[in-house]
Design a protein around this motif. Sequence first.
Motif, PDB file in Angstrom:
ATOM      1  N   ALA A  99       0.802  -1.217   0.000  1.00  0.00           N
ATOM      2  CA  ALA A  99       0.000   0.000   0.000  1.00  0.00           C
ATOM      3  C   ALA A  99       0.836   1.270   0.000  1.00  0.00           C
ATOM      4  O   ALA A  99       0.275   2.362   0.000  1.00  0.00           O
ATOM      5  N   VAL A 100       2.164   1.137   0.035  1.00  0.00           N
ATOM      6  CA  VAL A 100       3.037   2.312  -0.048  1.00  0.00           C
ATOM      7  C   VAL A 100       4.167   2.028  -1.024  1.00  0.00           C
ATOM      8  O   VAL A 100       4.525   0.869  -1.256  1.00  0.00           O
ATOM      9  N   HIS A 101       4.717   3.073  -1.584  1.00  0.00           N
ATOM     10  CA  HIS A 101       5.850   2.936  -2.493  1.00  0.00           C
ATOM     11  C   HIS A 101       7.132   2.679  -1.703  1.00  0.00           C
ATOM     12  O   HIS A 101       7.166   2.773  -0.472  1.00  0.00           O
ATOM     13  N   ALA A 102       8.195   2.377  -2.423  1.00  0.00           N
ATOM     14  CA  ALA A 102       9.510   2.309  -1.797  1.00  0.00           C
ATOM     15  C   ALA A 102       9.886   3.700  -1.295  1.00  0.00           C
ATOM     16  O   ALA A 102       9.340   4.715  -1.743  1.00  0.00           O
ATOM     17  N   ALA A 103      10.807   3.758  -0.345  1.00  0.00           N
ATOM     18  CA  ALA A 103      11.204   5.030   0.249  1.00  0.00           C
ATOM     19  C   ALA A 103      11.744   5.995  -0.794  1.00  0.00           C
ATOM     20  O   ALA A 103      12.222   5.595  -1.868  1.00  0.00           O
ATOM     21  N   GLN A 104      11.669   7.293  -0.465  1.00  0.00           N
ATOM     22  CA  GLN A 104      12.237   8.313  -1.332  1.00  0.00           C
ATOM     23  C   GLN A 104      13.721   8.010  -1.549  1.00  0.00           C
ATOM     24  O   GLN A 104      14.451   7.748  -0.590  1.00  0.00           O
ATOM     25  N   PRO A 105      14.211   7.982  -2.779  1.00  0.00           N
ATOM     26  CA  PRO A 105      15.613   7.627  -3.041  1.00  0.00           C
ATOM     27  C   PRO A 105      16.597   8.445  -2.217  1.00  0.00           C
ATOM     28  O   PRO A 105      16.503   9.679  -2.168  1.00  0.00           O
ATOM     29  N   GLY A 106      17.524   7.760  -1.551  1.00  0.00           N
ATOM     30  CA  GLY A 106      18.561   8.429  -0.791  1.00  0.00           C
ATOM     31  C   GLY A 106      18.139   8.934   0.572  1.00  0.00           C
ATOM     32  O   GLY A 106      18.946   9.533   1.291  1.00  0.00           O
ATOM     33  N   GLN A 107      16.875   8.713   0.941  1.00  0.00           N
ATOM     34  CA  GLN A 107      16.381   9.192   2.224  1.00  0.00           C
ATOM     35  C   GLN A 107      16.012   8.011   3.121  1.00  0.00           C
ATOM     36  O   GLN A 107      15.455   7.022   2.648  1.00  0.00           O
TER      37      GLN A 107
ATOM     38  N   VAL B  67      -9.778  12.167  -9.310  1.00  0.00           N
ATOM     39  CA  VAL B  67     -10.966  12.430  -8.497  1.00  0.00           C
ATOM     40  C   VAL B  67     -12.126  11.552  -8.962  1.00  0.00           C
ATOM     41  O   VAL B  67     -12.868  10.986  -8.148  1.00  0.00           O
ATOM     42  N   ALA B  68     -12.275  11.397 -10.281  1.00  0.00           N
ATOM     43  CA  ALA B  68     -13.337  10.538 -10.810  1.00  0.00           C
ATOM     44  C   ALA B  68     -13.120   9.084 -10.382  1.00  0.00           C
ATOM     45  O   ALA B  68     -14.080   8.377 -10.033  1.00  0.00           O
ATOM     46  N   ARG B  69     -11.874   8.640 -10.383  1.00  0.00           N
ATOM     47  CA  ARG B  69     -11.587   7.270  -9.959  1.00  0.00           C
ATOM     48  C   ARG B  69     -11.898   7.082  -8.470  1.00  0.00           C
ATOM     49  O   ARG B  69     -12.394   6.032  -8.055  1.00  0.00           O
ATOM     50  N   ILE B  70     -11.586   8.088  -7.666  1.00  0.00           N
ATOM     51  CA  ILE B  70     -11.917   8.017  -6.240  1.00  0.00           C
ATOM     52  C   ILE B  70     -13.426   7.944  -6.046  1.00  0.00           C
ATOM     53  O   ILE B  70     -13.930   7.162  -5.234  1.00  0.00           O
ATOM     54  N   HIS B  71     -14.169   8.733  -6.804  1.00  0.00           N
ATOM     55  CA  HIS B  71     -15.625   8.693  -6.706  1.00  0.00           C
ATOM     56  C   HIS B  71     -16.167   7.310  -7.081  1.00  0.00           C
ATOM     57  O   HIS B  71     -17.124   6.816  -6.469  1.00  0.00           O
TER      58      HIS B  71
ATOM     59  N   THR C 156      -4.693   9.702   5.145  1.00  0.00           N
ATOM     60  CA  THR C 156      -4.922   8.485   4.366  1.00  0.00           C
ATOM     61  C   THR C 156      -6.333   8.476   3.810  1.00  0.00           C
ATOM     62  O   THR C 156      -6.546   8.455   2.606  1.00  0.00           O
ATOM     63  N   GLY C 157      -7.320   8.548   4.696  1.00  0.00           N
ATOM     64  CA  GLY C 157      -8.703   8.357   4.320  1.00  0.00           C
ATOM     65  C   GLY C 157      -9.227   7.160   5.078  1.00  0.00           C
ATOM     66  O   GLY C 157      -8.557   6.613   5.959  1.00  0.00           O
ATOM     67  N   ALA C 158     -10.445   6.761   4.758  1.00  0.00           N
ATOM     68  CA  ALA C 158     -11.075   5.673   5.514  1.00  0.00           C
ATOM     69  C   ALA C 158     -11.817   4.724   4.570  1.00  0.00           C
ATOM     70  O   ALA C 158     -12.416   5.163   3.586  1.00  0.00           O
ATOM     71  N   PRO C 159     -11.782   3.410   4.915  1.00  0.00           N
ATOM     72  CA  PRO C 159     -10.940   2.794   5.937  1.00  0.00           C
ATOM     73  C   PRO C 159      -9.477   2.867   5.544  1.00  0.00           C
ATOM     74  O   PRO C 159      -9.131   2.882   4.362  1.00  0.00           O
ATOM     75  N   LYS C 160      -8.601   2.876   6.547  1.00  0.00           N
ATOM     76  CA  LYS C 160      -7.210   3.261   6.318  1.00  0.00           C
ATOM     77  C   LYS C 160      -6.487   2.353   5.314  1.00  0.00           C
ATOM     78  O   LYS C 160      -5.864   2.838   4.374  1.00  0.00           O
ATOM     79  N   ARG C 161      -6.525   1.050   5.515  1.00  0.00           N
ATOM     80  CA  ARG C 161      -5.747   0.158   4.650  1.00  0.00           C
ATOM     81  C   ARG C 161      -6.205   0.245   3.203  1.00  0.00           C
ATOM     82  O   ARG C 161      -5.383   0.334   2.287  1.00  0.00           O
ATOM     83  N   GLN C 162      -7.506   0.221   2.987  1.00  0.00           N
ATOM     84  CA  GLN C 162      -8.010   0.285   1.621  1.00  0.00           C
ATOM     85  C   GLN C 162      -7.712   1.647   1.001  1.00  0.00           C
ATOM     86  O   GLN C 162      -7.380   1.744  -0.192  1.00  0.00           O
ATOM     87  N   ALA C 163      -7.825   2.699   1.810  1.00  0.00           N
ATOM     88  CA  ALA C 163      -7.502   4.039   1.312  1.00  0.00           C
ATOM     89  C   ALA C 163      -6.049   4.104   0.867  1.00  0.00           C
ATOM     90  O   ALA C 163      -5.727   4.660  -0.195  1.00  0.00           O
ATOM     91  N   MET C 164      -5.155   3.512   1.661  1.00  0.00           N
ATOM     92  CA  MET C 164      -3.734   3.555   1.310  1.00  0.00           C
ATOM     93  C   MET C 164      -3.442   2.757   0.049  1.00  0.00           C
ATOM     94  O   MET C 164      -2.558   3.127  -0.738  1.00  0.00           O
TER      95      MET C 164
ATOM     96  N   HIS D 145      -1.779   4.424  -3.253  1.00  0.00           N
ATOM     97  CA  HIS D 145      -0.620   3.818  -3.915  1.00  0.00           C
ATOM     98  C   HIS D 145      -0.847   3.698  -5.419  1.00  0.00           C
ATOM     99  O   HIS D 145       0.066   3.917  -6.229  1.00  0.00           O
ATOM    100  N   ALA D 146      -2.080   3.387  -5.808  1.00  0.00           N
ATOM    101  CA  ALA D 146      -2.392   3.256  -7.231  1.00  0.00           C
ATOM    102  C   ALA D 146      -2.473   4.608  -7.928  1.00  0.00           C
ATOM    103  O   ALA D 146      -2.123   4.726  -9.110  1.00  0.00           O
ATOM    104  N   LEU D 147      -2.906   5.643  -7.202  1.00  0.00           N
ATOM    105  CA  LEU D 147      -3.115   6.954  -7.814  1.00  0.00           C
ATOM    106  C   LEU D 147      -1.867   7.826  -7.824  1.00  0.00           C
ATOM    107  O   LEU D 147      -1.641   8.582  -8.772  1.00  0.00           O
TER     108      LEU D 147
END
Length: 389
Positions: free
Chosen positions: A73-81, A124-128, A299-307, A311-313
């Motif tokens: 649900a999350v990307h890899a860390a910011q490069p170099g950070q 926004v349309a995809r979120i809707h 994140t939004g709600a519910p948290k895991r699905q929102a994340m 990640h996709a958007l």
Amino acid sequence: MKTILDFSNPHQPESARLRHEFGQPLQHWAAHSAAEVPALLNAVQQAAEQGLWCVGWLAYEAATAFDPAYAGAVHAAQPGQPLAWFGAHQPPQALAACASENPSTPRDVHWQSPLTREQFNTSVARIHEAIAAGDCYQINYTTALQAAANGAGSESAQAWFARLQSAQPGGYAALIDSADMQVMSVSPELFFDWDGSQILTRPMKGTAARGATPEADAQAAQTLRSSAKERAENVMIVDLLRNDLSRIAVPHSVKVPQLFQLQALPAVWQMTSDVVAQTRAGLRLVDVFSALFPCGSITGAPKRQAMRLIHALEPGPRGVYCGALGVVRPGLVPGRIHATFNVPIRTVVQHDGQLRCGIGSGITASAQADGEWEEWQHKQVFAKSLSPR
């Protein structure tokens, strides 16, 4: 290296601020993998128990350290950070001096957005569609503004931080310099304040532009206060935080003493609510983060699905933006710590010759793309203060 801490008192905003300046840390910790984050937080807690003040941050992508379900649900860390960084300091002895302008500071910062208006509308349309399908109730959608730092370093970061504070005073501000990376946060949002026994969270959801006249400003505040859409956005996250807090709270101690309070910022009105609880005995800082991180307001709600949808958007990592930034210090009760963290919105990061600044908002079923886009423009006004007028 210089660290500046300028935090509001979460319980008494009008009282003296927690305002200190620190030099080179006695020691520092950096976590470059999720497996290293819990050990880092335990080291920070131990240092605070021994009388040190620890100031630092966790990136949004550190979520995988606390729940394996976030791995997809999350990307890899910011490069170099790193995923997390903290420095330990001796207890401060004096109030911090204000950061000041420096002649060597680059004169102009030209922000660019990788997100077009058409891409924004599509997202926004995809979120809707996801909300209509019952997959989620709200998504906090963001992008990262970018600019060249033009060879700037620590001294420029101090001057930029002063400009940011001038544009966005108050709140939970900090400049954290880890030598090759400077984080300048003027966030108005409290993540949590925990004294080892009582915990307060103050999610910020609901936004309206300030009015051009006192009359228009008062009307804008009243419109926000009475908006069914903005109140629904806020209460969704309040419910999420209540659920998160229940994981570490004494049974039946989770309360909402304040709901739909308005906070006046230079460019916008923001709606906040307080969620409090008494925490169970024996909890450690890592347990608090395991229950709450990342904050549901980003994140939004519910948290895991929102994340997962975030990640996709969103095409890349958020980094420090939307993570957590704060101080862990000795508590008033011997053997306890006191931890105060913001949600690092209104935050600029300088690293590897680049500046990054995240902007976002909560998208609900009733959100309109035009209105959300306009909200984004108001929220990024503070970042333009890096270029002198």
